[in-house]
Design an enzyme around this catalytic site. Structure first.
Site, PDB file in Angstrom:
ATOM      1  N   THR A 137      30.239  49.938  30.590  1.00 59.76           N
ATOM      2  CA  THR A 137      31.586  50.304  31.024  1.00 59.76           C
ATOM      3  C   THR A 137      32.246  50.950  29.820  1.00 59.76           C
ATOM      4  O   THR A 137      31.744  50.827  28.694  1.00 59.76           O
ATOM      5  CB  THR A 137      32.395  49.068  31.475  1.00 59.76           C
ATOM      6  OG1 THR A 137      31.699  48.465  32.542  1.00 59.76           O
ATOM      7  CG2 THR A 137      33.813  49.387  31.898  1.00 59.76           C
ATOM      8  N   ASN A 180      29.198  49.561  36.214  1.00 55.17           N
ATOM      9  CA  ASN A 180      28.895  48.137  36.074  1.00 55.17           C
ATOM     10  C   ASN A 180      27.855  47.913  34.987  1.00 55.17           C
ATOM     11  O   ASN A 180      28.132  48.199  33.848  1.00 55.17           O
ATOM     12  CB  ASN A 180      28.520  47.482  37.406  1.00 55.17           C
ATOM     13  CG  ASN A 180      28.646  45.960  37.311  1.00 55.17           C
ATOM     14  OD1 ASN A 180      29.420  45.449  36.500  1.00 55.17           O
ATOM     15  ND2 ASN A 180      27.892  45.227  38.099  1.00 55.17           N
ATOM     16  N   ASP A 231      29.646  42.784  41.632  1.00 57.71           N
ATOM     17  CA  ASP A 231      30.950  42.209  41.254  1.00 57.71           C
ATOM     18  C   ASP A 231      31.562  41.398  42.388  1.00 57.71           C
ATOM     19  O   ASP A 231      32.549  40.682  42.184  1.00 57.71           O
ATOM     20  CB  ASP A 231      31.938  43.308  40.818  1.00 57.71           C
ATOM     21  CG  ASP A 231      31.787  43.657  39.336  1.00 57.71           C
ATOM     22  OD1 ASP A 231      31.035  42.956  38.641  1.00 57.71           O
ATOM     23  OD2 ASP A 231      32.422  44.618  38.878  1.00 57.71           O
TER      24      ASP A 231
HETATM   25  O1  DON Z   1      34.781  45.765  37.043  1.00 58.85           O
HETATM   26  C1  DON Z   1      34.281  44.905  36.313  1.00 58.85           C
HETATM   27  O2  DON Z   1      34.860  43.898  35.953  1.00 58.85           O
HETATM   28  C2  DON Z   1      32.870  45.113  35.788  1.00 58.85           C
HETATM   29  N1  DON Z   1      32.144  45.972  36.687  1.00 58.85           N
HETATM   30  C3  DON Z   1      32.945  45.680  34.405  1.00 58.85           C
HETATM   31  C4  DON Z   1      31.584  45.761  33.785  1.00 58.85           C
HETATM   32  C5  DON Z   1      31.619  45.832  32.331  1.00 58.85           C
HETATM   33  O3  DON Z   1      32.629  45.845  31.675  1.00 58.85           O
HETATM   34  C6  DON Z   1      30.288  45.872  31.692  1.00 58.85           C
HETATM   35  N2  DON Z   1      30.415  45.666  30.283  1.00 58.85           N
HETATM   36  N3  DON Z   1      30.031  44.701  29.708  1.00 58.85           N
END
Ligand code: DON
Length: 567
Positions: free
Chosen positions: A370, A390, A412
């Site tokens: 991300t 993700n 998620d």
């Molecule tokens: O929306 C979210 O919370 C996750 N898909 C974010 C993923 C993320 O930050 C990956 N990094 N470690």
């Protein structure tokens, strides 16, 4: 009320703004961009130099990050954008989060025995929700930008055609996802060399990506969500075992939502509403701390209280939060003074509350991906964007001819109540899978204003995003600069596992001893997490400072900070 006063307060705080006559051409202050990658920061700077505003620059940064950090975010993913529009001071949250396809079902990731099958929710076609980022970029350009998409996308189009150099972060993440990526011939063709991770410095070209951006520039969101490309995506996903339909794409819409606002210690914080869990959790944590003379306590005492606040905020996240278009989360209650007082009453001043005494869930977070970037332009427009596919390299599937990876955002969701997702986060009915629903997110793009400064900040890091933004806000409220805030050592507690994870340097040995004596399990390690990007605007001088997380390769540029490259 605060919302309407804020622009006025800002104007009063800024002598330059006050002195500014309407006809004056000179900028109110300088511009700053902090992003996770040099190519992206430079693309944004190029668009500002062409006369674009912060929102045009954000389009350039976003599209470039999708190209040069395909592990983190891209056209096959989604994101959240928090904007403040100079002039009227309006603040808006653009929700470009992915949605579950209409054919999705609550139990789609369970096997015949009812067990969750992680491989399906993170790898390949079924893991992909309907992308939101392309619609987000089009919306941003049409409603807030000054330049046509063709111009703000130009740096990314050029780079996709001419090529970019494969970097150490690309390689580190790819090493971890190589075998899954090799299952998709188009993904392997784009990102692997003879089936292996390319050497650092390899020139990577992606003309398909350039063509998709050109289509977006020429036709807007319809160029992505309808017609030839949409048909190709649906066929490609379904041939790989997915469940997309043309209707899923045609009916995708971004949603403008009211940001969540929090007042704390003389600061006004503007942050992410649901389907982000970040704003609600920040509000809970800050309100809990409000009941203590927090700045005057010693570090161990402060950390104890903060960990207890984190524990309770993450418990509530698991229990209550989900897509606000589908579930009615008790946000007013969770962010109320009375609720915070109740939580405080359950906190022992010198003893950890075992999480098992509060209702909950578990697992270990995976590698960081991300990405987040922050921009302030010379007119005072501000934008904070966190965008994602993700897990690193998303679902590792590229539909032939498209040039981008799809996301694995379906993970998620809570695929089964009580079964943790890849970040160890638990969920319940509020975040169960349903057709067209957005999965709950931790992404938390945020602004904070007060005491003559305004900061734009955010970070990737899965479940840890919220605690990182919380620590960043506390650093800023203690008067720290942009770079120091991005660099500050971190600690995290997410209710379950019932452990305080700490980066080296977050605590002294004595502080760890003090926390352990209060009953906290503290795990301190050389591991780091996050990739925080902060832009800080000093109202009196008009200077803008950019701070990029030293843990990875980010680059911040602003008048008060030289370009900083960390390698
Ligand atoms: O929306 C979210 O919370 C996750 N898909 C974010 C993923 C993320 O930050 C990956 N990094 N470690």
């Amino acid at each position: 009320m605060i919302r309407f006063l804020l622009p006025v307060v800002l104007a009063l705080l800024s002598p330059l703004a006050l002195a500014d006559a309407p006809a004056r051409k000179a900028p109110l202050h300088d511009a700053g961009i902090a992003s996770a990658n040099a190519y992206a920061t430079d693309a944004g700077m190029e668009v500002l130099a062409k006369g674009g505003n912060a929102f045009d620059a954000a389009i350039a940064v976003s599209a470039t990050l999708g190209l040069v950090e395909p592990e983190s975010s891209g056209l096959g993913g989604g994101g959240f954008m928090l904007l403040r529009v100079a002039g009227d001071g309006r603040e808006v949250f653009i929700d470009a989060r992915e949605r579950a396809p209409y054919a999705a079902t609550r139990d789609m990731f369970l096997d015949a025995e009812g067990n969750a099958v992680r491989d399906r929710s993170v790898n390949g076609a079924l893991a992909a929700a309907i992308p939101g980022l392309p619609a987000g970029l089009d919306h941003l350009a049409k409603k807030y930008g000054r330049l046509p998409l063709r111009e703000s996308l130009a740096p990314a189009i050029r780079l996709a055609n001419e090529g970019w150099r494969f970097g150490p972060k690309n390689a580190a993440m790819l090493g971890w996802r190589r075998e899954v990526l090799a299952r998709s011939p188009a993904a392997a063709g784009l990102f692997l060399r003879d089936g292996q991770v390319p050497a650092e410095g390899t020139l990577m070209r992606n003309p398909d990506y350039a063509r998709v951006l050109e289509r977006l520039a020429a036709q807007g969101a319809d160029g992505f969500y309808r017609g030839e490309l949409a048909g190709r995506l649906v066929r490609g996903v379904n041939e790989a075992g997915g469940i997309w339909s043309e209707r899923d794409l045609a009916e995708y819409r971004v949603v403008e939502r009211e940001p969540l606002r929090i007042s704390h210690r003389g600061y006004e914080i503007t942050t992410s509403p649901a389907p982000s869990s970040g704003g609600v959790a920040l509000a809970t944590m800050l309100k809990v701390l409000e009941g203590y003379d927090y700045p005057r306590l010693d570090k161990a005492q402060r950390s104890h209280l903060l960990v207890e606040a984190m524990r309770r905020a993450y418990r509530d996240r698991a229990l209550y939060l989900g897509d606000p278009d589908f579930v009615q989360a008790p946000v007013d209650m969770l962010t109320s003074d009375a609720y915070a007082a109740g939580l405080r009453a359950s906190i022992h001043p010198a003893k950890a509350t075992p999480s098992e005494l509060l209702p909950g869930i578990d697992a270990q977070p995976l590698r960081p991906d991300t990405t987040h970037f922050s921009i302030v332009d010379a007119e005072g427009n501000m934008i904070a964007v966190t965008q994602t596919v993700n897990l690193p390299y998303g679902n590792a599937l590229v539909v032939p001819g498209t040039g981008f990876l799809l996301n694995n955002e379906m993970d998620d969701f809570s695929v089964k109540p009580g079964v943790p997702n890849a970040f160890g986060l638990l969920g319940d009915d509020a975040n169960a899978i349903a057709p067209g629903k957005r999965p709950l997110s931790s992404m938390t793009p945020t602004f904070i204003s007060g005491h003559g400064r305004t900061a734009v900040l955010g970070t990737p890091g899965g479940s840890r995003i919220i605690t990182m933004v919380m620590l960043g806000l506390l650093e800023l409220m203690d008067g720290q600069g942009a770079q120091a805030t991005a660099a500050a050592p971190r600690f995290h507690h997410q209710y379950l596992p019932d452990v305080v994870q700490a980066e080296a340097g977050a605590f002294t040995d004595e502080e760890i001893e003090a926390l352990r004596a209060m009953g906290h399990v503290v795990e301190s390690s050389e591991r780091t997490w996050g990739n925080m990007q902060v832009v800080l605007w000093h109202h009196d001088s008009g200077k803008v400072e950019a701070g990029a997380d030293p843990r990875w390769e980010g680059v911040g540029k602003g008048s008060a900070s030289e370009a900083s490259v960390y390698r």
